[in-house]
Design an enzyme around this catalytic site. Sequence first.
Site, short mmCIF file in Angstrom:
data_model
loop_
_atom_site.label_atom_id
_atom_site.label_comp_id
_atom_site.label_asym_id
_atom_site.label_seq_id
_atom_site.Cartn_x
_atom_site.Cartn_y
_atom_site.Cartn_z
CG HIS A 1 -0.12 0.13 2.49
ND1 HIS A 1 0.45 -0.97 3.12
CD2 HIS A 1 0.24 1.21 3.23
CE1 HIS A 1 1.11 -0.57 4.18
NE2 HIS A 1 1.01 0.75 4.28
CG HIS B 1 7.48 4.62 1.05
ND1 HIS B 1 7.14 5.69 1.84
CD2 HIS B 1 7.48 3.53 1.87
CE1 HIS B 1 6.96 5.28 3.08
NE2 HIS B 1 7.14 3.96 3.14
#
Length: 191
Positions: free
Chosen positions: A37, A121
């Site tokens: 995620h 990220h």
Amino acid sequence: MPRLFTGLEIPPEIAERLSFFRGGLPGARWIEPSDYHITLRFLGEIDDVVAADLDAGLAEARARPAFSVTLDGLASFGGDRPRAIYASVVPSPDLIELQEEHERIARRAGAAPERRKFTPHVTLARLNREAGPEAVARTLTQAGVFPRLTFTARRAALFSARTSRGGGPYLVEAAYPFLGGNFEPEEGEDA
């Protein structure tokens, strides 16, 4: 108290491509691809009142269209004491605006301000002391060329993290679709 964060889910086909970079580094605890995620706002353990206010704020957030997200490389956090390997995400204006909105909603719900700078990220591995900087650099070099991976972010989600040492499993507690953002069946959701 739930341990919560908001984020963007990674579609299964992108997660599968990212999973090719797993393995070969002693001291790495690789994240399961189903738990990949992009964190927008980490909240940690918060009480039920703050969680309910956060959910209400996210549900009432301004309507925004689905938008493209691009992953463009591999890197590590921690420098001489590496602590994670991640796929970097291009910080597009749509992504930055969404993250800033989640920060405002979290603060209005009663969460303390986030002190860390937003660095979008996808964490691929958490590292312990056994994964020294030379081994991490070698792993990143041996990974080869990272192909730019692009997908459409169709909704934001409120995730809970089970009690663990980090890295999942994560559960979507609530989802907040973007305009035109309903998941297509081929993206891993039932129609």
